[in-house]
Scaffold this motif. Structure first.
Motif, PDB file in Angstrom:
ATOM      1  N   ASP A  61       0.745  -1.103   0.005  1.00 14.76           N
ATOM      2  CA  ASP A  61      -0.113   0.052  -0.006  1.00 14.76           C
ATOM      3  C   ASP A  61       0.864   1.188  -0.003  1.00 14.76           C
ATOM      4  O   ASP A  61       2.124   1.332   0.144  1.00 14.76           O
ATOM      5  N   ASP A  62       0.311   2.437  -0.318  1.00 16.84           N
ATOM      6  CA  ASP A  62       1.065   3.621  -0.525  1.00 16.84           C
ATOM      7  C   ASP A  62       1.740   3.893   0.798  1.00 16.84           C
ATOM      8  O   ASP A  62       2.827   4.332   0.793  1.00 16.84           O
ATOM      9  N   ALA A  63       1.404   3.580   1.759  1.00 21.51           N
ATOM     10  CA  ALA A  63       1.953   3.963   3.232  1.00 21.51           C
ATOM     11  C   ALA A  63       3.493   3.139   3.392  1.00 21.51           C
ATOM     12  O   ALA A  63       4.355   3.551   3.927  1.00 21.51           O
ATOM     13  N   ALA A  64       3.151   2.148   2.810  1.00 20.76           N
ATOM     14  CA  ALA A  64       4.409   1.042   3.191  1.00 20.76           C
ATOM     15  C   ALA A  64       5.437   1.308   1.763  1.00 20.76           C
ATOM     16  O   ALA A  64       6.560   0.870   1.966  1.00 20.76           O
ATOM     17  N   ALA A  65       4.811   1.860   0.606  1.00 23.08           N
ATOM     18  CA  ALA A  65       5.721   1.935  -0.319  1.00 23.08           C
ATOM     19  C   ALA A  65       7.033   2.659  -0.333  1.00 23.08           C
ATOM     20  O   ALA A  65       8.178   2.427  -0.722  1.00 23.08           O
ATOM     21  N   PRO A  66       7.136   3.706   0.541  1.00 22.49           N
ATOM     22  CA  PRO A  66       8.484   4.567   0.551  1.00 22.49           C
ATOM     23  C   PRO A  66       9.585   3.772   0.975  1.00 22.49           C
ATOM     24  O   PRO A  66      10.618   3.705   0.465  1.00 22.49           O
ATOM     25  N   ALA A  67       9.401   3.063   2.111  1.00 25.94           N
ATOM     26  CA  ALA A  67      10.447   1.972   2.740  1.00 25.94           C
ATOM     27  C   ALA A  67      10.964   1.152   1.937  1.00 25.94           C
ATOM     28  O   ALA A  67      11.746   0.550   1.717  1.00 25.94           O
ATOM     29  N   TYR A  68       9.668   0.457   1.195  1.00 27.04           N
ATOM     30  CA  TYR A  68       9.870  -0.814   0.421  1.00 27.04           C
ATOM     31  C   TYR A  68      10.511  -0.434  -0.788  1.00 27.04           C
ATOM     32  O   TYR A  68      11.512  -1.070  -1.026  1.00 27.04           O
ATOM     33  N   PHE A  69      10.627   0.853  -1.325  1.00 19.46           N
ATOM     34  CA  PHE A  69      11.178   1.068  -2.738  1.00 19.46           C
ATOM     35  C   PHE A  69      12.797   1.201  -2.069  1.00 19.46           C
ATOM     36  O   PHE A  69      13.758   1.019  -2.910  1.00 19.46           O
ATOM     37  N   TRP A  70      12.658   2.107  -1.029  1.00 16.12           N
ATOM     38  CA  TRP A  70      14.142   2.310  -0.820  1.00 16.12           C
ATOM     39  C   TRP A  70      14.771   1.424  -0.403  1.00 16.12           C
ATOM     40  O   TRP A  70      15.995   1.146  -0.714  1.00 16.12           O
ATOM     41  N   ASN A  71      14.196   0.339   0.350  1.00 10.92           N
ATOM     42  CA  ASN A  71      15.093  -0.856   0.753  1.00 10.92           C
ATOM     43  C   ASN A  71      15.418  -1.739  -0.265  1.00 10.92           C
ATOM     44  O   ASN A  71      16.521  -2.491  -0.706  1.00 10.92           O
ATOM     45  N   ASP A  72      14.465  -1.784  -1.412  1.00  9.44           N
ATOM     46  CA  ASP A  72      14.822  -2.402  -2.596  1.00  9.44           C
ATOM     47  C   ASP A  72      16.045  -1.906  -3.284  1.00  9.44           C
ATOM     48  O   ASP A  72      16.715  -2.841  -3.752  1.00  9.44           O
ATOM     49  N   ILE A  73      15.973  -0.889  -3.504  1.00  8.37           N
ATOM     50  CA  ILE A  73      17.239  -0.172  -4.284  1.00  8.37           C
ATOM     51  C   ILE A  73      18.562  -0.437  -3.230  1.00  8.37           C
ATOM     52  O   ILE A  73      19.435  -0.752  -4.122  1.00  8.37           O
ATOM     53  N   ALA A  74      18.454  -0.329  -2.059  1.00 11.01           N
ATOM     54  CA  ALA A  74      19.591  -0.642  -1.255  1.00 11.01           C
ATOM     55  C   ALA A  74      19.911  -2.150  -1.331  1.00 11.01           C
ATOM     56  O   ALA A  74      21.143  -2.431  -1.479  1.00 11.01           O
ATOM     57  N   ASP A  75      18.842  -3.231  -1.601  1.00 11.71           N
ATOM     58  CA  ASP A  75      19.267  -4.314  -1.664  1.00 11.71           C
ATOM     59  C   ASP A  75      19.799  -4.643  -3.062  1.00 11.71           C
ATOM     60  O   ASP A  75      20.969  -5.150  -3.337  1.00 11.71           O
ATOM     61  N   ALA A  76      19.272  -4.212  -4.170  1.00 14.79           N
ATOM     62  CA  ALA A  76      19.842  -4.130  -5.542  1.00 14.79           C
ATOM     63  C   ALA A  76      21.134  -3.520  -5.575  1.00 14.79           C
ATOM     64  O   ALA A  76      22.044  -4.009  -6.662  1.00 14.79           O
ATOM     65  N   SER A  77      21.408  -2.621  -4.943  1.00 18.42           N
ATOM     66  CA  SER A  77      22.614  -1.868  -5.145  1.00 18.42           C
ATOM     67  C   SER A  77      23.861  -2.520  -4.139  1.00 18.42           C
ATOM     68  O   SER A  77      24.987  -2.159  -4.282  1.00 18.42           O
ATOM     69  N   GLY A  78      23.433  -3.652  -3.522  1.00 15.83           N
ATOM     70  CA  GLY A  78      24.375  -4.254  -2.715  1.00 15.83           C
ATOM     71  C   GLY A  78      24.605  -3.199  -1.512  1.00 15.83           C
ATOM     72  O   GLY A  78      26.100  -3.205  -1.117  1.00 15.83           O
ATOM     73  N   ALA A  79      24.268  -2.560  -0.902  1.00 13.87           N
ATOM     74  CA  ALA A  79      24.369  -1.622   0.125  1.00 13.87           C
ATOM     75  C   ALA A  79      24.882  -2.329   1.302  1.00 13.87           C
ATOM     76  O   ALA A  79      24.261  -3.145   1.683  1.00 13.87           O
ATOM     77  N   SER A  80      26.157  -1.938   1.867  1.00  9.80           N
ATOM     78  CA  SER A  80      26.660  -2.717   3.147  1.00  9.80           C
ATOM     79  C   SER A  80      25.928  -1.936   4.414  1.00  9.80           C
ATOM     80  O   SER A  80      26.238  -2.663   5.337  1.00  9.80           O
ATOM     81  N   ALA A  81      25.304  -0.799   4.077  1.00 18.98           N
ATOM     82  CA  ALA A  81      24.604  -0.076   5.388  1.00 18.98           C
ATOM     83  C   ALA A  81      23.625   0.737   4.988  1.00 18.98           C
ATOM     84  O   ALA A  81      23.904   1.191   3.810  1.00 18.98           O
ATOM     85  N   ARG A  82      22.574   1.138   5.500  1.00 23.63           N
ATOM     86  CA  ARG A  82      21.729   1.931   5.269  1.00 23.63           C
ATOM     87  C   ARG A  82      20.688   2.662   6.305  1.00 23.63           C
ATOM     88  O   ARG A  82      20.885   1.762   7.532  1.00 23.63           O
ATOM     89  N   GLU A  83      20.599   3.764   6.329  1.00 22.39           N
ATOM     90  CA  GLU A  83      19.978   4.626   7.305  1.00 22.39           C
ATOM     91  C   GLU A  83      18.767   5.461   6.661  1.00 22.39           C
ATOM     92  O   GLU A  83      19.240   6.529   5.966  1.00 22.39           O
ATOM     93  N   LEU A  84      17.571   5.118   6.786  1.00 25.59           N
ATOM     94  CA  LEU A  84      16.401   5.798   6.275  1.00 25.59           C
ATOM     95  C   LEU A  84      16.324   7.059   7.158  1.00 25.59           C
ATOM     96  O   LEU A  84      15.948   6.828   8.433  1.00 25.59           O
ATOM     97  N   ALA A  85      16.409   8.182   6.588  1.00 23.56           N
ATOM     98  CA  ALA A  85      16.098   9.616   7.537  1.00 23.56           C
ATOM     99  C   ALA A  85      14.339   9.652   7.495  1.00 23.56           C
ATOM    100  O   ALA A  85      14.106  10.247   8.565  1.00 23.56           O
ATOM    101  N   ALA A  86      13.778   9.663   6.389  1.00 21.61           N
ATOM    102  CA  ALA A  86      12.439   9.959   6.303  1.00 21.61           C
ATOM    103  C   ALA A  86      11.792   9.343   5.304  1.00 21.61           C
ATOM    104  O   ALA A  86      12.341   8.969   4.121  1.00 21.61           O
TER     105      ALA A  86
END
Length: 183
Positions: A61-86
């Motif tokens: 749903d739209d409420a969960a979409a921001p974190a979903y897409f941000w984490n999906d990009i982090a996973d696809a990019s092979g991020a070794s760390a991530r910190e969601l600010a907003a």
């Protein structure tokens, strides 16, 4: 202060204002998948990039979409760390039935061809959600944060006012989509 210019995307099926000094990666000889447009700062810039991508609508749903897409990009990019600010809804160009959500934060990413510690990158993703077409359009801005993130935890609108995020802010404000593209 950057100058922005109207730019056709996907053969004219979309348009948005992009920094006038940025280049299409295709023009630099870097192949880009058909579902993406990738623009980057020219030599001498800070090394930012903007990816506009058409994807199948995510089953969130739209409420969960921001974190979903941000984490999906982090996973696809092979991020070794991530910190969601907003994360949350964002004001965007008016398109009937389209919600826009944004997530912003810092990722640690390996730099191509560089051995050593991962580099800090401020990543801001805006998702334009087209439910009638079962499609999401993502606009992802990557801004190197070698001196540390510029995205301290704040409300989405306050973070979008950060000067480094001006390219994404203009896409939010000016994106126009011909929905026939999704047929």
């Amino acid at each position: 202060m950057a100058t922005f210019t109207p730019t056709e995307l996907f053969g004219g099926a979309m348009s948005a204002q992009l920094p006038a000094s940025w280049q299409d990666m295709n023009d630099l000889g870097h192949p880009v998948p058909d579902n993406q447009e990738v623009w980057c700062e020219r030599a001498g810039g800070e090394g930012g990039s903007l990816v506009i991508e058409i994807v199948e609508r995510a089953d969130v749903d739209d409420a969960a979409a921001p974190a979903y897409f941000w984490n999906d990009i982090a996973d696809a990019s092979g991020a070794s760390a991530r910190e969601l600010a907003a994360a949350g809804a964002a004001a965007a160009a008016a398109m009937d039935g389209v919600a826009c959500v944004v997530a912003l934060g810092l990722m640690k990413l390996a730099k191509t061809g560089v051995v050593g510690p991962d580099h800090g990158v401020d990543v801001a993703v805006a998702a334009f959600r087209f439910p009638a077409e079962a499609t999401d359009v993502l606009a992802t801005l990557n801004a190197p944060a070698l001196g540390g993130t510029r995205l301290a935890p704040k409300p989405v609108d306050a973070l979008l006012a950060t000067p480094a995020l001006a390219p994404l802010r203009d896409v939010l404000r000016t994106l126009v989509v011909d929905r026939g593209l999704f047929s």
